[in-house]
Design a protein around this motif. Sequence first.
Motif, PDB file in Angstrom:
ATOM      1  N   LEU B 122       4.108  26.407   0.527  1.00  0.00           N
ATOM      2  CA  LEU B 122       4.571  26.678   1.884  1.00  0.00           C
ATOM      3  C   LEU B 122       3.504  27.419   2.680  1.00  0.00           C
ATOM      4  O   LEU B 122       3.300  27.162   3.862  1.00  0.00           O
ATOM      5  CB  LEU B 122       5.874  27.485   1.833  1.00  0.00           C
ATOM      6  CG  LEU B 122       7.095  26.633   1.492  1.00  0.00           C
ATOM      7  CD1 LEU B 122       8.253  27.498   1.016  1.00  0.00           C
ATOM      8  CD2 LEU B 122       7.523  25.796   2.692  1.00  0.00           C
ATOM      9  N   GLN B 123       2.805  28.338   1.973  1.00  0.00           N
ATOM     10  CA  GLN B 123       1.754  29.083   2.661  1.00  0.00           C
ATOM     11  C   GLN B 123       0.674  28.139   3.180  1.00  0.00           C
ATOM     12  O   GLN B 123       0.240  28.221   4.332  1.00  0.00           O
ATOM     13  CB  GLN B 123       1.136  30.110   1.711  1.00  0.00           C
ATOM     14  CG  GLN B 123       0.125  31.000   2.399  1.00  0.00           C
ATOM     15  CD  GLN B 123      -0.662  31.819   1.408  1.00  0.00           C
ATOM     16  OE1 GLN B 123      -1.191  31.264   0.448  1.00  0.00           O
ATOM     17  NE2 GLN B 123      -0.721  33.110   1.617  1.00  0.00           N
ATOM     18  N   GLN B 132       1.655  31.352  12.561  1.00  0.00           N
ATOM     19  CA  GLN B 132       1.377  32.750  12.251  1.00  0.00           C
ATOM     20  C   GLN B 132       2.479  33.238  11.312  1.00  0.00           C
ATOM     21  O   GLN B 132       3.652  33.212  11.658  1.00  0.00           O
ATOM     22  CB  GLN B 132       1.397  33.553  13.562  1.00  0.00           C
ATOM     23  CG  GLN B 132       1.046  35.004  13.410  1.00  0.00           C
ATOM     24  CD  GLN B 132      -0.438  35.180  13.122  1.00  0.00           C
ATOM     25  OE1 GLN B 132      -1.285  34.567  13.778  1.00  0.00           O
ATOM     26  NE2 GLN B 132      -0.764  35.991  12.129  1.00  0.00           N
ATOM     27  N   MET B 133       2.086  33.705  10.103  1.00  0.00           N
ATOM     28  CA  MET B 133       3.137  34.040   9.144  1.00  0.00           C
ATOM     29  C   MET B 133       3.680  35.451   9.347  1.00  0.00           C
ATOM     30  O   MET B 133       2.931  36.383   9.615  1.00  0.00           O
ATOM     31  CB  MET B 133       2.636  33.840   7.728  1.00  0.00           C
ATOM     32  CG  MET B 133       2.769  32.369   7.335  1.00  0.00           C
ATOM     33  SD  MET B 133       2.184  32.051   5.717  1.00  0.00           S
ATOM     34  CE  MET B 133       0.451  32.073   6.018  1.00  0.00           C
ATOM     35  N   THR B 138       9.075  33.750   6.182  1.00  0.00           N
ATOM     36  CA  THR B 138       9.709  34.022   4.886  1.00  0.00           C
ATOM     37  C   THR B 138      11.160  33.562   4.892  1.00  0.00           C
ATOM     38  O   THR B 138      11.653  33.019   3.901  1.00  0.00           O
ATOM     39  CB  THR B 138       9.636  35.525   4.565  1.00  0.00           C
ATOM     40  OG1 THR B 138       8.278  35.912   4.598  1.00  0.00           O
ATOM     41  CG2 THR B 138      10.229  35.820   3.202  1.00  0.00           C
ATOM     42  N   VAL B 139      11.817  33.765   6.027  1.00  0.00           N
ATOM     43  CA  VAL B 139      13.194  33.260   6.131  1.00  0.00           C
ATOM     44  C   VAL B 139      13.196  31.766   5.843  1.00  0.00           C
ATOM     45  O   VAL B 139      13.984  31.263   5.034  1.00  0.00           O
ATOM     46  CB  VAL B 139      13.781  33.537   7.539  1.00  0.00           C
ATOM     47  CG1 VAL B 139      15.072  32.756   7.745  1.00  0.00           C
ATOM     48  CG2 VAL B 139      14.025  35.024   7.717  1.00  0.00           C
ATOM     49  N   THR B 213       4.416  34.218   1.944  1.00  0.00           N
ATOM     50  CA  THR B 213       4.705  33.705   3.292  1.00  0.00           C
ATOM     51  C   THR B 213       5.014  34.766   4.339  1.00  0.00           C
ATOM     52  O   THR B 213       5.274  34.414   5.479  1.00  0.00           O
ATOM     53  CB  THR B 213       5.910  32.738   3.251  1.00  0.00           C
ATOM     54  OG1 THR B 213       7.033  33.444   2.731  1.00  0.00           O
ATOM     55  CG2 THR B 213       5.634  31.534   2.397  1.00  0.00           C
ATOM     56  N   SER B 214       4.981  36.069   3.969  1.00  0.00           N
ATOM     57  CA  SER B 214       5.461  37.038   4.960  1.00  0.00           C
ATOM     58  C   SER B 214       4.347  37.596   5.847  1.00  0.00           C
ATOM     59  O   SER B 214       4.604  38.422   6.708  1.00  0.00           O
ATOM     60  CB  SER B 214       6.199  38.183   4.271  1.00  0.00           C
ATOM     61  OG  SER B 214       5.292  38.939   3.519  1.00  0.00           O
TER      62      SER B 214
END
Lengths: 358, 265
Positions: B122-123, B132-133, B138-139, B213-214
């Motif tokens: 996903l990243q 922009q992560m 993350t959701v 991913t956050s």
Amino acid sequence: MAAAPPILQLRNIVKSFGSLNAVDGVSLDIEEGELFTIVGPSGSGKTTLIRLLVGMDKPTAGDILLRGKRINDVPANKRPTCMVFQSLALFPHMSVGENVEYSAKCKGIGKKERRQRAAECLKLSHLPQSYYDKAVTQCSGGERQRVALARALAFNPEILFFDEPLSAIDYRLRKTLEKELKDIQRETGKTFVYITHSLEEAMVMSDRIGVMREGKLSQVGSPATIYTQPENRFVTEFMGEVNSLPVRLADDGKLHCETLDASFEPPAGMPPGFSRGVLIVRPENVAISDDAAPAGSENLIRGELFNEYLLGSRIQYQVRSGAMVFLIEELRADAVARLPGAEVTLSWQPGDSMVFPE
Amino acid sequence: MGTIDRLLTRRLLAAYIAVILVIMYVPMVIVGLASISKSRFFLFPMRRTSSKWYEMTWDSLQVHESFLTSLTIAVCVALISVILAFFGALAYARYDWRGRKLFQQVLLIPIFFPQAVLGLALQLWFNSIGIQMSWQSTVFAQLVWIVPIVTLVIAIQAYGYDSAVEEAAYDLGASRWQIFRTITLPLLGPGIFAGFLFAVLLSWGNFPLAYFTSGADVTVPEWLYGKMIGGYTPMVPAVGLITVVLGGIILAVGLTINGMLQRRD
Ligand SMILES: Nc1ncnc2c1ncn2[C@@H]1O[C@H](COP(=O)(O)OP(=O)(O)OP(=O)(O)O)[C@@H](O)[C@H]1O
Ligand SMILES: [Mg+2]
């Protein structure tokens, strides 16, 4: 009797699932206020047909007319008909009262009126008023039947359909509920269409019966007609156990059975042009005698008694003759004590037998 | 002889359960002890205890932020996943449609996919489409994993009741919307609630997906991991214990509400 127009008319109804015609060209008129029963073996298309009639599914072809108006495209929730499901389909998260009042609530009828109507319907279906607040999950099988009936009655449908609601109920309770159902039908004067696979059930309750086989109606008529004048072998055999002999019309005008190497007098109603088929005699029409040649009897067969069953007021024998086994039934009061292994003579009146071409 | 046998069986069973409980909960006890050790590093037996690490935790801005981030993510994930899973469960368990078999199988894949790989994938994907992560991504990432699980939880509930009840309601004159409101929703209620609870707890404790991913936002598990790698203080076990206790409280409150819902029926 004045010929009132039929309440429901089916014109050549077909319902296909892929290449299978589950309902295959059914035409039928259902009269106002009658209790019409559709009987047929499992898979004959009874449920499929009834789902078309209440509007749950659409027919592939044909027309359904309610009081002369075509209702093919009217969805189930807009039809004045209602159905009691095979599984009853009670709402498990509601009380008995909430179940019964459901249709009224959907229509937006006020609480007081709903409550009153529910009370009437509970009474009609022989449920105590105290059950109003009971959870349906706490009701017994028989009580759940009654709740389902009360819920359907509360909808006040013009036609009430039943899809084998009693099939999972024990024999005695079923008999009681059948009678109650018939009483309710008389009391309310409503049209009931009832499905069952038990001809016995159909015989007890119905004004008319339609026998269904492989998506088609094999015969429609009153219980008496169906019993005394079945139109084909299927209907005859569906009525209960019968003796069927393969026969062929011999030159002497008699029916010859090769398996038994015996000849029988044909019934008067033998269809013209009959050459080969089956001769059918009901167990209760076969006389059993210890004499080798009982007086005044035709169609004699000698055989050996090898089984007897007591069926309450009646007694049933199995008699082996050559390669065939005959089933004979007589009233217990008329029965003579016989031992298995006894040589007996069977006979029947030609008028009591039926022949159907192969 | 029979009674002796039964006594023995019962004792063995009790011993077995005790061992399991010890194995499961000793680590928790140790985390608890570590959080009240006065010295920075945990030595057994502990010489002096102190509540200062809890005080520091309470005052730490970082910890506050990470709790807020985790909670926001958990609530968002739970709400969105319950809505998506509700319709997914109907498609999974209720309606017959072309492709249903495939849907049932494809749905399971994200559950069994290793989460680190899923997070990395996903990243890379977010990077390549230029997103922009932050906690929002993350959701999304957690939804990929949690929606299928919640779908299964609700689908089990949907399998648990006779589908003819909806037809019966329709036959009794109910509109589609009335059926949904008075039959489908209440009957699926317990499943929806359990699914929501599941989603909150899974999201709350999830590390790998958040880690990848956050972006700059830090969730509680990420904060714990960061501190473990560099800068360990007994705040780590303190936060860990608080996390577990919070999770336990959410679970207990949830189960109580669920019990009350069920008793009402
Ligand atoms: N939705 C469907 N899709 C495909 N085939 C179906 C469907 N519904 C019914 N059938 C088929 O149609 C035929 C008639 O089924 P139906 O349920 O009407 O029988 P039935 O007379 O009610 O039997 P039973 O007494 O067992 O309830 C069966 O062969 C069945 O497999
Ligand atoms: Mg059926």
